[in-house]
Structures are given as structure tokens and as C-alpha cells.
Design an enzyme around this catalytic site. Structure first.
Site, PDB file in Angstrom:
ATOM      1  N   SER A   1      -9.354   1.694   3.190  1.00 36.99           N
ATOM      2  CA  SER A   1      -8.652   2.449   2.176  1.00 36.99           C
ATOM      3  C   SER A   1      -7.647   1.618   1.372  1.00 36.99           C
ATOM      4  O   SER A   1      -7.125   2.078   0.358  1.00 36.99           O
ATOM      5  CB  SER A   1      -7.897   3.607   2.838  1.00 36.99           C
ATOM      6  OG  SER A   1      -6.925   3.112   3.759  1.00 36.99           O
TER       7      SER A   1
ATOM      8  N   LYS B   1       0.846  -1.194   0.000  1.00 35.77           N
ATOM      9  CA  LYS B   1       0.000   0.000   0.000  1.00 35.77           C
ATOM     10  C   LYS B   1       0.883   1.245   0.000  1.00 35.77           C
ATOM     11  O   LYS B   1       1.872   1.319   0.732  1.00 35.77           O
ATOM     12  CB  LYS B   1      -0.902  -0.016   1.236  1.00 35.77           C
ATOM     13  CG  LYS B   1      -1.885   1.141   1.321  1.00 35.77           C
ATOM     14  CD  LYS B   1      -2.746   0.981   2.554  1.00 35.77           C
ATOM     15  CE  LYS B   1      -3.801   2.059   2.685  1.00 35.77           C
ATOM     16  NZ  LYS B   1      -4.659   1.851   3.878  1.00 35.77           N
TER      17      LYS B   1
ATOM     18  N   SER C   1      -9.495  -0.299   7.240  1.00 29.32           N
ATOM     19  CA  SER C   1      -8.921  -0.215   5.904  1.00 29.32           C
ATOM     20  C   SER C   1      -8.328  -1.496   5.351  1.00 29.32           C
ATOM     21  O   SER C   1      -8.013  -1.570   4.162  1.00 29.32           O
ATOM     22  CB  SER C   1      -7.856   0.884   5.861  1.00 29.32           C
ATOM     23  OG  SER C   1      -8.459   2.152   5.951  1.00 29.32           O
TER      24      SER C   1
END
Length: 446
Positions: free
Chosen positions: A146, A68, A170
Site C-alpha cells: 500500500s 506515508k 506494503s
């Protein structure tokens, strides 16, 4: 990932081809990656050489993974999903977890897309595009956020493993929306060096993969642990508590509830002890968030205020900017009140659960329509809050959580069940979920 490791060990899979294929497919995938890592091919060559000499760094040596873009990788810009950071200097060193994974021979191939600043549970990103799963449905669905790109990279089979951050849900939400396993660790489990912060009290890390077994392997690599197995817990010694108050929530989709009950039925058929009752600490935490505000938003505003009010503030995703500005207006005394009540509720949860594992849906609904969210900011805000409403309490109480697939709805979209434990009980939770996975593999839920 476990199968890939076995293939690398027996020679049926070769590291250079594995990494090259992963990079090639990833570059062709729309909106999943923001950037790619220089030197990944060379790392694969070295992994292959070590195996040819009979000296691999471990069973994960040569396996590619996605990162990420909140996490530093040396030589790569950490954008945090925002164009306000695209001119930042590249990271000078790997984040601690990346260094640990490299030491196990794992190879980062790219930085994945995400909600801007990791501040949304739905995964939309107007700057770098929104990645979507390849479900056989009439219209694209929100990927969950996210850690959207990390989840979609695994869902598409571009990599077998990815890592993300989790502040309010997330990791767990995108795992739920995409039929994956996601592990949100207690905040002190990993070294957070080199992680771009959002809300320092709540920020943590974790893996996304297709199985609990793979998440356990990734967890150990992220912590630099010895390459030895983790045994499943004997389920006859495990107690589960299903929070009945959540199942009575009118916003809970019927298929989500039905599939959770199917999982519980499978466990009971194996002689597992399952209680169904309201969990007061969980209920009170939900009420605290609803009435006092979200601690993560308060801390995010403190961190990002200069960006939002600065000369580039109008370049932010309007939905993220709106949420941050709303956090500005939260009562300035709320943070201390929340922190005080948080400490009390963490103790309450520990006493109320004891050695049990909490069972809830991960999300109340399946992945919503992407087009509807893009077209209506009010709808986006409402669904974002609903999406995070069952993961935020665990975050506030710092509960490790494992999101696992529970089945599909009538459209074939994944549903998910969340297993959680009190702060710091990560190893016990992972051993329990390994055992649950074994039960569900033996006789999958319908």
C-alpha cells in the site's frame, strides 16, 4: 541518499536548495503526495546553519524524506488514504520514528498517497488518484501498495528516501514494482507510537530507497541510533536457502524466475553457499493463509467495522470495502487457530533455516497494467491476492525482509528478489544484504 549526505558534508549540496527543489518537484507530481509539511523550508535553513557552524546533527542532517500518510507528523492530518478522515484534527505530535529522524536532522517534506487504509497490495486510490512510475512502457502500471506514494516519490527522484508501513507486503511490493530496495522490519524493531493501525499483530514499518546502504542509514535514524556505519557480513560465512517450491509455482513469471536465478548464480560465483530445496515452514504458512484466511483481514475488519458499516461506508473505495466485508464472514474461531499455528510455524522456520537467509521472488509478476485493474474488480481481487502471496507468509511469521532489484523483464519492467530471516534477525539480514548489494554492484545481473 548516501551521495546526498556526502554532498552536504563537502558543501557541494546545500540543504535549503535541496529541500526547496524537493518540495517544488513534489508539488508538481501527480497523485504522489496527499499533503505537505509546514516548516520544511525553515528546517532546511536550520540544517544549513548547523553545517555552517560545523555542528551538524549527523551525516543525514538536511536530507528531505517522504512519509506515508499512515504516520503522524505534527500539524498534519493523517488521512490513511481515505476521505472519511480528511476532517480529522491534525496530529498534535510526531510519531516516534518521525521524532527520531528529526533528531538526526532529517526533514519530512510531505505525506504520501497509499491504498485506502493501507488495505491493498496494488496501490490504487480513487480518492487521491493513483501515482505511477515513469517507466517507458505503453501504458501506466500499478505502483504497488500500500506504500505507493512513498515508492513513487523515490522512483521519480522527488526524494532519495521515504518510509512506509508493511502489514502484508506494503513496503516490499512497491519496492519490487518500482526497482527499489524496501526493508520490512520485525514488528518490535521500531516504536509504533503515532502509527495509524491496520492489523496490530502484523503492522510494522520500514524504509524505501535505492540501495540497501541507504535503507540501513534510514533504519538507524528511525531507531534513534548513533550515526555509525553497519558493516557488511562476510559472505563466506552466510548460507542462503532458495525455496524451490516457489520456483515451481506455475503462476511465477519466467522473467522473475530467470532473474532470481541470475542473482543466485552471481552469489555462487563468489563462493557463497546456496541451497535450493523446499522450505516446509514457508509452504505450510502459504497453505494456512489459503485455507484459514488472512489474519490481517480479520484484524482489519475488527478495527474498521464501524467505518464500513457507518454512514460514510459507501464513500470507501469499493474494492477495499469489498475485501473488508469478505473478512467479516471468516469463521469467528479462525483467529485463535491462526495465532496458535502461527506460533508453531515461527518456531519451525527458525529451526529449519537456522542461520540461513531465505531467498524467494518478492512478487511472482511485474507491475500489472493499471487500466485493466481499474476496469475489472474481479481481476483486481485476483491479482491483489497473487501480488501479496509471497510477502504475506513472511508477515505472518514476522520475518524481516529486504526486497532488492533482480533485473528487468523483456519489457524493461523491474523484477525483485526477497531476502528474509527469522523474527528478530534484522541486523543479520541487513548486513547480509549489504554484502549481496556489493556483489551485484561489482557485476550487475543481466
Amino acid at each position: 541518499m548516501t551521495g546526498t549526505a556526502l554532498g552536504l558534508h563537502d558543501g557541494s549540496i546545500e540543504a535549503v536548495e535541496l529541500v526547496s527543489t524537493s518540495i517544488s518537484k513534489s508539488r508538481a507530481a501527480r497523485h504522489v503526495f496527499i499533503s505537505f509539511i509546514e516548516g520544511a523550508h525553515d528546517d532546511a535553513v536550520e540544517a544549513a546553519r548547523r553545517r555552517s557552524l560545523g555542528a551538524p546533527l549527523g551525516r543525514l542532517d538536511g536530507i528531505p524524506f517522504a512519509v506515508k500518510d499512515m504516520i503522524d507528523v505534527a500539524g498534519s492530518i493523517t488521512t490513511a488514504g481515505t476521505i472519511t478522515r480528511i476532517e480529522s484534527p491534525p496530529a498534535s505530535r510526531d510519531a516516534a520514528v518521525i521524532a527520531a529522524m528529526r533528531a538526526a536532522g532529517m526533514i519530512p517534506v510531505g505525506k504520501t498517497n497509499l491504498s485506502e487504509f493501507a488495505f491493498s497490495g496494488l496501490g490504487l486510490n480513487p480518492h487521491f488518484g493513483t501515482p505511477t512510475a515513469d517507466f517507458h512502457t505503453s501504458a501506466p502500471r500499478a505502483p504497488g501498495g500500500s506504500s505507493s506514494g512513498s515508492a513513487i516519490a523515490v522512483q521519480h527522484g522527488l526524494v532519495t528516501a521515504a518510509i512506509g508501513t508493511d502489514t502484508a507486503g506494503s513496503i516490499r511490493v512497491p519496492a519490487a514494482f518500482n526497482g527499489l530496495v524496501g526493508f520490512r522490519a520485525s514488528t518490535r524493531r521500531y516504536d509504533m507510537g503515532g502509527i495509524h493501525p491496520l492489523a496490530v499483530t502484523l503492522d510494522t514499518l520500514g524504509p524505501l530507497a535505492r540501495t540497501v546502504e541507504d535503507c540501513v542509514l534510514l533504519d538507524r535514524a528511525m531507531r534513534g541510533c548513533a550515526d555509525i556505519g553497519v558493516c557488511a557480513a562476510p559472505l563466506e560465512r552466510v548460507r542462503f536457502v532458495v525455496d524451490s517450491s516457489v520456483l515451481e509455482d506455475s503462476a511465477l513469471q519466467s522473467d522473475v524466475a530467470r532473474n532470481l536465478r541470475n542473482v543466485v548464480t552471481r552469489l555462487r560465483q563468489c563462493g557463497v553457499r546456496v541451497e535450493e530445496r523446499p522450505v516446509q515452514a514457508f509452504m505450510r504458512t502459504r497453505e494456512l493463509i489459503a485455507t484459514q484466511g488472512w489474519l490481517g483481514a480479520i484484524e482489519a475488519w475488527s478495527l474498521l467495522r464501524e467505518v464500513v458499516e457507518g454512514e460514510r461506508g459507501d464513500q470507501l473505495d469499493r474494492r477495499v470495502r469489498s475485501r473488508l466485508l469478505a473478512a467479516r464472514d471468516i469463521d469467528r474461531y479462525a483467529e485463535n487457530r491462526i495465532l496458535t499455528l502461527r506460533a508453531e510455524l515461527m518456531l519451525n522456520m527458525l529451526h529449519e533455516l537456522g542461520d540461513a537467509v531465505l531467498v524467494t521472488p518478492t512478487v511472482k509478476h511485474v507491475a500489472p497494467s493499471l487500466a485493466a485493474l481499474e476496469a475489472d474488480d474481479r481481476l483486481f481481487a485476483a491479482i491483489n491476492l497473487e501480488t501479496l502471496s509471497l510477502t504475506m507468509p513472511g508477515s505472518l511469521l514476522d520475518m524481516p525482509g529486504v526486497a532488492m532489484p533482480s533485473g528487468v523483464d523483456r519489457q524493461g519492467l523491474p523484477t525483485s528478489v526477497l531476502f528474509s530471516a527469522p523474527q528478530g534477525h534484522d541486523d543479520r539480514l541487513l548486513r547480509t544484504c549489504l554484502a549481496v548489494e556489493s556483489v551485484l554492484r561489482a557485476r550487475p545481473v543481466q
